[in-house]
Design a protein around this motif. Sequence first.
Motif, mmCIF file in Angstrom:
data_model
loop_
_atom_site.group_PDB
_atom_site.id
_atom_site.type_symbol
_atom_site.label_atom_id
_atom_site.label_comp_id
_atom_site.label_asym_id
_atom_site.label_seq_id
_atom_site.Cartn_x
_atom_site.Cartn_y
_atom_site.Cartn_z
ATOM 1 N N THR A 1 -6.185 1.111 -2.022
ATOM 2 C CA THR A 1 -5.525 -0.064 -1.444
ATOM 3 C C THR A 1 -6.646 -0.969 -0.920
ATOM 4 O O THR A 1 -7.778 -0.496 -0.716
ATOM 5 C CB THR A 1 -4.611 0.315 -0.253
ATOM 6 O OG1 THR A 1 -5.432 0.838 0.805
ATOM 7 C CG2 THR A 1 -3.566 1.343 -0.627
ATOM 8 N N LEU B 1 0.945 9.663 9.123
ATOM 9 C CA LEU B 1 -0.148 9.545 8.155
ATOM 10 C C LEU B 1 -1.477 9.847 8.832
ATOM 11 O O LEU B 1 -1.834 9.234 9.844
ATOM 12 C CB LEU B 1 -0.153 8.133 7.538
ATOM 13 C CG LEU B 1 0.716 7.928 6.290
ATOM 14 C CD1 LEU B 1 0.106 8.654 5.095
ATOM 15 C CD2 LEU B 1 2.149 8.392 6.476
ATOM 16 N N LEU C 1 -4.866 9.740 -0.439
ATOM 17 C CA LEU C 1 -5.961 8.932 -0.996
ATOM 18 C C LEU C 1 -5.351 8.034 -2.060
ATOM 19 O O LEU C 1 -4.854 8.518 -3.084
ATOM 20 C CB LEU C 1 -7.064 9.802 -1.610
ATOM 21 C CG LEU C 1 -8.236 8.982 -2.183
ATOM 22 C CD1 LEU C 1 -8.978 8.237 -1.073
ATOM 23 C CD2 LEU C 1 -9.212 9.863 -2.948
ATOM 24 N N VAL C 2 -5.346 6.751 -1.766
ATOM 25 C CA VAL C 2 -4.765 5.757 -2.668
ATOM 26 C C VAL C 2 -5.672 4.538 -2.634
ATOM 27 O O VAL C 2 -6.126 4.145 -1.541
ATOM 28 C CB VAL C 2 -3.341 5.343 -2.192
ATOM 29 C CG1 VAL C 2 -2.788 4.201 -3.021
ATOM 30 C CG2 VAL C 2 -2.388 6.524 -2.242
ATOM 31 N N GLY D 1 0.788 -1.232 0.000
ATOM 32 C CA GLY D 1 0.000 0.000 0.000
ATOM 33 C C GLY D 1 0.819 1.281 0.000
ATOM 34 O O GLY D 1 1.849 1.408 -0.669
ATOM 35 N N CYS E 1 8.172 -6.466 13.167
ATOM 36 C CA CYS E 1 7.920 -5.804 14.457
ATOM 37 C C CYS E 1 6.424 -5.628 14.642
ATOM 38 O O CYS E 1 5.728 -5.199 13.722
ATOM 39 C CB CYS E 1 8.624 -4.433 14.431
ATOM 40 S SG CYS E 1 8.302 -3.360 15.839
ATOM 41 N N ASP E 2 5.931 -5.968 15.845
ATOM 42 C CA ASP E 2 4.565 -5.615 16.196
ATOM 43 C C ASP E 2 4.646 -4.266 16.895
ATOM 44 O O ASP E 2 5.104 -4.181 18.048
ATOM 45 C CB ASP E 2 3.937 -6.666 17.113
ATOM 46 C CG ASP E 2 2.474 -6.341 17.419
ATOM 47 O OD1 ASP E 2 2.071 -5.163 17.251
ATOM 48 O OD2 ASP E 2 1.740 -7.259 17.827
ATOM 49 N N SER F 1 -5.815 11.069 8.124
ATOM 50 C CA SER F 1 -6.891 10.648 7.223
ATOM 51 C C SER F 1 -8.015 11.668 7.192
ATOM 52 O O SER F 1 -8.416 12.204 8.239
ATOM 53 C CB SER F 1 -7.454 9.298 7.688
ATOM 54 O OG SER F 1 -8.647 9.003 6.985
HETATM 55 N N1 LIG Z 1 -5.230 4.353 1.360
HETATM 56 C C1 LIG Z 1 -5.860 5.502 1.569
HETATM 57 O O1 LIG Z 1 -6.600 6.036 0.720
HETATM 58 C C2 LIG Z 1 -5.705 6.210 2.872
HETATM 59 C C3 LIG Z 1 -6.566 7.267 3.179
HETATM 60 C C4 LIG Z 1 -6.378 7.960 4.381
HETATM 61 C C5 LIG Z 1 -5.351 7.613 5.235
HETATM 62 N N2 LIG Z 1 -4.532 6.557 4.906
HETATM 63 C C6 LIG Z 1 -3.461 6.213 5.848
HETATM 64 O O2 LIG Z 1 -2.293 5.810 5.148
HETATM 65 C C7 LIG Z 1 -1.652 4.737 5.848
HETATM 66 C C8 LIG Z 1 -1.489 3.541 4.943
HETATM 67 O O3 LIG Z 1 -2.731 3.178 4.391
HETATM 68 P P1 LIG Z 1 -2.897 1.842 3.512
HETATM 69 O O4 LIG Z 1 -4.189 1.993 2.793
HETATM 70 O O5 LIG Z 1 -1.648 1.564 2.742
HETATM 71 O O6 LIG Z 1 -3.089 0.764 4.691
HETATM 72 P P2 LIG Z 1 -2.686 -0.793 4.773
HETATM 73 O O7 LIG Z 1 -3.671 -1.413 5.694
HETATM 74 O O8 LIG Z 1 -2.536 -1.347 3.393
HETATM 75 O O9 LIG Z 1 -1.254 -0.752 5.448
HETATM 76 C C9 LIG Z 1 -1.080 -0.804 6.836
HETATM 77 C C10 LIG Z 1 0.162 -1.611 7.134
HETATM 78 O O10 LIG Z 1 0.344 -1.603 8.547
HETATM 79 C C11 LIG Z 1 0.773 -2.905 8.932
HETATM 80 N N3 LIG Z 1 0.419 -3.154 10.335
HETATM 81 C C12 LIG Z 1 -0.817 -3.321 10.863
HETATM 82 N N4 LIG Z 1 -0.729 -3.622 12.187
HETATM 83 C C13 LIG Z 1 0.593 -3.644 12.494
HETATM 84 C C14 LIG Z 1 1.320 -3.905 13.682
HETATM 85 N N5 LIG Z 1 0.692 -4.207 14.830
HETATM 86 N N6 LIG Z 1 2.661 -3.855 13.645
HETATM 87 C C15 LIG Z 1 3.308 -3.558 12.476
HETATM 88 N N7 LIG Z 1 2.670 -3.314 11.319
HETATM 89 C C16 LIG Z 1 1.330 -3.353 11.316
HETATM 90 C C17 LIG Z 1 0.014 -3.843 7.996
HETATM 91 O O11 LIG Z 1 0.627 -5.128 7.945
HETATM 92 C C18 LIG Z 1 0.069 -3.077 6.690
HETATM 93 O O12 LIG Z 1 1.212 -3.424 5.926
HETATM 94 C C19 LIG Z 1 -2.515 4.465 7.082
HETATM 95 O O13 LIG Z 1 -2.011 5.197 8.180
HETATM 96 C C20 LIG Z 1 -3.871 5.018 6.688
HETATM 97 O O14 LIG Z 1 -4.641 5.428 7.800
HETATM 98 C C21 LIG Z 1 -4.697 5.853 3.765
#
Ligand SMILES: NC(=O)c1ccc[n+]([C@@H]2O[C@H](COP(=O)([O-])OP(=O)(O)OC[C@H]3O[C@@H](n4cnc5c(N)ncnc54)[C@H](O)[C@@H]3O)[C@@H](O)[C@H]2O)c1
Length: 253
Positions: free
Chosen positions: A188, A139, A185-186, A17, A62-63, A141
Amino acid sequence: MGLLDGRVAIVTGAAGGVGRGITLALAKEGARVAVVDINREGAEETVALVAKEGGVAGAVACDIRDSAQVDAAVARVADEFGGVHILVNNAIAANINIPLDKLTDEDIALSLDTGPKASLYFMRACFPHLKGDGRVINLRSASEVQGIPGMAPYIAAKGAVAALTRAAAREWGKQGITVNCIAPLVYTPAANQHFGGLTEEQLQSFVLRGLSIPRFGEAEQDIGRTAVFLCGPDAAYITGCTLSVDGGGSFMS
Ligand SMILES: NC(=O)c1ccc[n+]([C@@H]2O[C@H](COP(=O)([O-])OP(=O)(O)OC[C@H]3O[C@@H](n4cnc5c(N)ncnc54)[C@H](O)[C@@H]3O)[C@@H](O)[C@H]2O)c1
């Protein structure tokens, strides 16, 4: 010569993502990037993509909910890569489409622990390395201001991340560290889940109609390049800000 030659970056949640796009963009500008994720396989895939482009990255499983794991991850990156200059708090997890009154303790903890708490853990652990000319990107939202139903813990988490960004910007400006947000905004899988698992046709009419530029962002080109700007020399006087990279959807700042 890359804009970020010699810099070391940590990007959380970079197994796919948005985080993967940011990692690729930073690495293409010369940063060495630690790809931190609970999903080791996905993190390794991101590392392989960086290597294919001639960049340098390493996967760190890492968690991020566990501060001891965060401290160990940051120490390992600093040791192996020789410092930490850039931190991108991108990871978050959420159980969504749950009405507020039906939320479990686990639903609530999941977003708050992976969002603001984990971001704070990383910022605290990275601080000694960031001092001087460090960069932090968190990041955010647009859902935070839209208040979309069924996403209360996620929205609360993102609001806290925004507040944390301003607090850190104030505290750390004198230390030479800038702290900013990107609201992306992507398309995913996670984002589509947030939109309610819409078909492509529904997405076109529901999401894209609300944008000034009616397309989804590209993780690397649109979000990643914005991260490069915020991490580079031209953004040295920008802190505490949010850049909405969402095609003019939210006008959030
Ligand atoms: N995609 C969008 O349009 C959008 C819009 C607004 C905000 N965002 C923000 O952008 C960021 C990325 O969005 P995305 O759509 O790529 O999300 P995503 O869910 O694809 O990516 C989140 C990543 O966090 C990792 N993760 C989750 N729990 C974890 C943990 N306990 N320890 C380590 N890693 C962990 C997941 O494995 C995943 O790779 C987020 O913060 C999201 O809130 C995205």
